[in-house]
Design a protein around this motif. Structure first.
Motif, PDB file in Angstrom:
ATOM      1  N   SER A 117       0.732  -1.135  -0.103  1.00 18.51           N
ATOM      2  CA  SER A 117       0.001   0.115   0.044  1.00 18.51           C
ATOM      3  C   SER A 117       0.795   1.340  -0.215  1.00 18.51           C
ATOM      4  O   SER A 117       0.340   2.392   0.385  1.00 18.51           O
ATOM      5  CB  SER A 117      -0.846   0.199   1.320  1.00 18.51           C
ATOM      6  OG  SER A 117      -0.040  -0.066   2.325  1.00 18.51           O
TER       7      SER A 117
ATOM      8  N   TYR B  13     -12.163   4.341  -5.884  1.00 22.49           N
ATOM      9  CA  TYR B  13     -11.454   3.358  -5.165  1.00 22.49           C
ATOM     10  C   TYR B  13     -11.501   3.933  -3.748  1.00 22.49           C
ATOM     11  O   TYR B  13     -11.715   2.887  -2.817  1.00 22.49           O
ATOM     12  CB  TYR B  13     -10.304   2.981  -5.888  1.00 22.49           C
ATOM     13  CG  TYR B  13      -9.267   2.155  -5.098  1.00 22.49           C
ATOM     14  CD1 TYR B  13      -9.508   0.756  -5.068  1.00 22.49           C
ATOM     15  CD2 TYR B  13      -8.118   2.413  -4.393  1.00 22.49           C
ATOM     16  CE1 TYR B  13      -8.778   0.127  -4.536  1.00 22.49           C
ATOM     17  CE2 TYR B  13      -7.472   1.661  -3.650  1.00 22.49           C
ATOM     18  CZ  TYR B  13      -7.607   0.335  -3.886  1.00 22.49           C
ATOM     19  OH  TYR B  13      -6.991  -0.750  -3.017  1.00 22.49           O
TER      20      TYR B  13
ATOM     21  N   SER C  24      -8.783  -5.001  -3.635  1.00 19.26           N
ATOM     22  CA  SER C  24      -8.000  -5.065  -4.918  1.00 19.26           C
ATOM     23  C   SER C  24      -7.962  -6.588  -5.289  1.00 19.26           C
ATOM     24  O   SER C  24      -8.184  -7.017  -6.717  1.00 19.26           O
ATOM     25  CB  SER C  24      -6.613  -4.562  -4.940  1.00 19.26           C
ATOM     26  OG  SER C  24      -6.753  -3.173  -4.681  1.00 19.26           O
TER      27      SER C  24
ATOM     28  N   PHE D 216      -2.852  -6.735  -9.176  1.00 18.80           N
ATOM     29  CA  PHE D 216      -4.069  -7.165  -8.560  1.00 18.80           C
ATOM     30  C   PHE D 216      -4.204  -7.301  -6.986  1.00 18.80           C
ATOM     31  O   PHE D 216      -5.309  -7.584  -6.393  1.00 18.80           O
ATOM     32  CB  PHE D 216      -4.301  -8.650  -9.087  1.00 18.80           C
ATOM     33  CG  PHE D 216      -4.699  -8.502 -10.748  1.00 18.80           C
ATOM     34  CD1 PHE D 216      -5.707  -7.315 -11.124  1.00 18.80           C
ATOM     35  CD2 PHE D 216      -4.190  -9.467 -11.486  1.00 18.80           C
ATOM     36  CE1 PHE D 216      -5.817  -7.311 -12.597  1.00 18.80           C
ATOM     37  CE2 PHE D 216      -4.599  -9.266 -12.874  1.00 18.80           C
ATOM     38  CZ  PHE D 216      -5.256  -8.405 -13.340  1.00 18.80           C
ATOM     39  N   GLN D 217      -3.030  -7.253  -6.197  1.00 18.93           N
ATOM     40  CA  GLN D 217      -2.907  -7.216  -4.989  1.00 18.93           C
ATOM     41  C   GLN D 217      -2.232  -6.215  -4.320  1.00 18.93           C
ATOM     42  O   GLN D 217      -1.670  -6.288  -3.064  1.00 18.93           O
ATOM     43  CB  GLN D 217      -2.646  -8.553  -4.508  1.00 18.93           C
ATOM     44  CG  GLN D 217      -0.991  -8.721  -4.936  1.00 18.93           C
ATOM     45  CD  GLN D 217      -0.861 -10.353  -4.879  1.00 18.93           C
ATOM     46  OE1 GLN D 217      -0.828 -11.150  -5.792  1.00 18.93           O
ATOM     47  NE2 GLN D 217      -0.186 -10.717  -3.434  1.00 18.93           N
TER      48      GLN D 217
ATOM     49  N   TYR E  73      -3.925  -0.114  -5.176  1.00 15.84           N
ATOM     50  CA  TYR E  73      -4.023   0.623  -6.204  1.00 15.84           C
ATOM     51  C   TYR E  73      -5.414   0.489  -6.790  1.00 15.84           C
ATOM     52  O   TYR E  73      -6.154  -0.537  -6.607  1.00 15.84           O
ATOM     53  CB  TYR E  73      -3.231   0.131  -7.396  1.00 15.84           C
ATOM     54  CG  TYR E  73      -1.758   0.550  -7.227  1.00 15.84           C
ATOM     55  CD1 TYR E  73      -1.126   0.896  -5.995  1.00 15.84           C
ATOM     56  CD2 TYR E  73      -0.730   0.859  -8.299  1.00 15.84           C
ATOM     57  CE1 TYR E  73       0.307   1.083  -5.497  1.00 15.84           C
ATOM     58  CE2 TYR E  73       0.657   1.452  -8.022  1.00 15.84           C
ATOM     59  CZ  TYR E  73       0.919   1.488  -6.857  1.00 15.84           C
ATOM     60  OH  TYR E  73       2.341   2.118  -6.689  1.00 15.84           O
TER      61      TYR E  73
ATOM     62  N   GLU F 165      -6.378  -0.119  -9.956  1.00 15.32           N
ATOM     63  CA  GLU F 165      -6.317  -0.670 -11.201  1.00 15.32           C
ATOM     64  C   GLU F 165      -7.175  -2.190 -11.338  1.00 15.32           C
ATOM     65  O   GLU F 165      -7.816  -2.272 -12.468  1.00 15.32           O
ATOM     66  CB  GLU F 165      -4.573  -1.310 -11.485  1.00 15.32           C
ATOM     67  CG  GLU F 165      -4.104  -0.376 -12.381  1.00 15.32           C
ATOM     68  CD  GLU F 165      -3.499   1.053 -11.410  1.00 15.32           C
ATOM     69  OE1 GLU F 165      -3.085   1.902 -11.900  1.00 15.32           O
ATOM     70  OE2 GLU F 165      -3.837   1.032 -10.686  1.00 15.32           O
ATOM     71  N   SER F 166      -7.411  -2.914 -10.313  1.00 14.06           N
ATOM     72  CA  SER F 166      -8.113  -3.986 -10.048  1.00 14.06           C
ATOM     73  C   SER F 166      -9.571  -3.417 -10.070  1.00 14.06           C
ATOM     74  O   SER F 166     -10.176  -4.279 -11.218  1.00 14.06           O
ATOM     75  CB  SER F 166      -8.043  -4.710  -8.781  1.00 14.06           C
ATOM     76  OG  SER F 166      -6.787  -5.366  -8.819  1.00 14.06           O
TER      77      SER F 166
END
Length: 353
Positions: A58, A95, A118, A159-160, A163, A165-166
């Motif tokens: 993070s 988000y 995420s 993906f983890q 962020y 993006e997921s």
């Protein structure tokens, strides 16, 4: 005549089980990689040396989303020597807002809530990605192999991470599936949320414009009813306004019409200095920076390389393998490529816009 009982498909062979198994296995791999990186991470503005997994996952952009979740957005842009510096306006609100809601319900800390959210959206994106590929008539085995590549690509650790993006890829995949199925009415809320998650509205509007023009051209062999015409054109216009909404909000709140783009450009200032956003100049600036500064090669070689790469990419879009994806997915690839060429700066750090 004896009737045979319908065969029962074992649960472990169902498509969604296989997709989630691929996703889970890939998360094991990427978690190991992230733990290795966290083990060698030095002290930085966000954490001490050798941070825990959730702290490491993070930092960087994740901390900016955390700042947004706690303090919101500044009404006055921070400046240094008259130039706008890095600030929260470069990070959109959906988000961090959803992470805040998850924290409220569960009592989790920011790093844990953000990372788990995420991971969940990444799983959803993998499921939708498989359904999208099957919907455009790729075989189940080919679609599953594509999911494997999707889950282990070089950027798949996103993906983890904390962020957006997921969440964005989940929304984008849902939007593309709805577009392929021509469910325009359902796209309005998805496009709106997507545009406030990551910059995307203008690119999706261009893809929709391509879609509308194509449907009009082939209307004699593929009906284009009046209802579809009205909805699809309205959706394209709506997506364009959604893409401009966040820059407009930033301008209204701060009193600076270029607040959003100036905030984004602050991330590329360490590479090329403070500049104004000139559409389609960023990649040439990036090529010059990479070849002259990083590789110590002539600047003209960077420009030639860029033009060759772009030409090869355009040619690739007409190969049989890519054509199998269907026109709508290729329209999105084309539209997003134009958008990236217009605003993206290829650097080692956050490139903005």
């Amino acid at each position: 005549m004896v009737r045979r009982a319908p065969s029962v498909v074992p649960w472990w062979s169902r498509w969604w089980v296989r997709v989630l198994a691929v996703y889970a296995a890939s998360r094991v791999l990427t978690t190991i990689l992230l733990l290795i990186l966290a083990g060698v991470q030095g002290a930085n503005p966000w954490t001490a040396a050798h941070p825990s997994y959730f702290d490491f996952a993070s930092i960087w952009d994740g901390r900016w989303y955390n700042i947004v979740s706690i303090a919101g957005y500044p009404s006055t842009l921070p400046t240094l020597d008259g130039h706008v510096t890095e600030n929260a306006w470069a990070f959109m609100p959906v988000y961090p807002g959803v992470v805040n809601a998850l924290q409220f319900v569960t009592g989790m800390s920011w790093p844990v809530a953000a990372v788990l959210l995420s991971v969940a959206f990444g799983a959803g994106a993998a499921l939708l990605f498989y359904r999208l590929l099957v919907r455009v008539k790729l075989s189940p085995s080919t679609s599953l192999f594509a999911v494997v590549l999707f889950c282990v690509s070089p950027v798949s650790p996103l993906f983890q991470l904390a962020y957006a993006e997921s969440m964005y890829i989940f929304l984008l995949t849902a939007a593309l599936l709805l577009l392929v199925e021509r469910r325009y009415a359902w796209l309005f809320p998805v496009v709106l949320v997507m545009a406030f998650t990551r910059p995307s509205g203008l690119a999706f509007a261009l893809a929709l414009a391509f879609h509308v023009v194509y449907r009009w051209v082939v209307r004699r062999r593929d009906a284009f009813p009046v209802r579809d015409r009205v909805l699809s054109v309205s959706l394209a216009v709506f997506s364009g306004f959604a893409g401009l909404a966040w820059p407009a909000i930033a301008g209204l709140v701060t009193g600076d019409l270029t607040a959003y783009t100036d905030s984004e450009l602050a991330w590329r200032a360490p590479y090329i200095g403070y500049t104004h956003l000139v559409p389609f100049a960023s990649w040439f600036q990036g090529a010059d920076w990479w070849f002259t500064f990083m590789l110590q090669l002539p600047a003209w070689l960077g420009i030639v390389t860029l033009l060759v790469v772009v030409a090869l990419f355009v040619v690739a879009q007409f190969t049989p393998a890519v054509r199998r994806l269907g026109v709508d997915l290729r329209f999105w690839v084309a539209a997003y490529s134009v958008y990236l060429l217009a605003v993206f700066f290829p650097s080692r750090a956050r490139s903005g816009c």
